[in-house]
Design a protein around this motif. Structure first.
Motif: not given
Length: 174
Positions: A77-82, A84-91, A136-139
């Motif tokens: 869960p923590g890796l998914v949040v990281g 998500l936050v890191h690729r926010w603008a791209h997603i 598509e981006a996170l699964g």
């Protein structure tokens, strides 16, 4: 030390660590013999060599090993949040990222904050398309719901010496 100055080892006879280890090893060997296992023999039902197909004894890519480690330790869960936050603008795209910020993510619920009430209404309409992009981006099934919040705080029109009575501009200011 005991309060009267006598060491505990003089009051109680302790079993030497070597004897404890030998006893534990003897118990483990006896349990293995009871199950029919013998030293030096492969376990029943396992192949001796891996053969042409990849097996569990073969070297694994680092991504597989790291993913298994993250899953076993409960870090996913923590890796998914990281991610998500890191690729926010791209997603979500640059235009949406300019007017929408990440607030929190918990148990599949993504909470975002819009820069104005108009953008909050647009984001609520875009939620199904955003869910598809997150899948598509996170699964698939990582983000299952999006909660959109209006703008935070505000200008505090209800306070101060030059307060104007009435409703005021509310959250559409700016």
């Amino acid at each position: 030390m005991v309060p009267d100055g006598v060491p505990v080892s003089e009051l109680v006879s302790l079993t030497p660590p070597e004897q404890v280890a030998r006893t534990a090893l003897a118990r483990a060997k006896a349990a293995a013999r009871a199950r029919g296992l013998r030293p030096g023999q492969p376990a029943r039902g396992t192949a001796v060599s891996s053969g042409a197909a990849p097996g569990p004894r073969d070297p694994q890519p680092l991504s597989v090993s790291a993913g298994r480690l993250a899953r076993d330790l409960g870090w996913e869960p923590g890796l998914v949040v990281g991610d998500l936050v890191h690729r926010w603008a791209h997603i979500v795209g640059p235009q949406v990222a300019e007017h929408c910020t990440y607030e929190s993510f918990e148990a599949g619920l993504l909470t975002v904050r819009a820069s104005s009430s108009a953008w909050a209404a647009n984001l609520r309409l875009l939620a199904p398309a955003m869910l598809a992009r997150f899948d598509e981006a996170l699964g698939p099934g990582v983000v299952v719901q999006i909660a959109v919040l209006g703008p935070a705080g505000g200008h505090g029109f209800g306070r101060g010496p030059k307060r104007v009575p009435g409703r005021g501009p509310r959250d559409t200011w700016g």
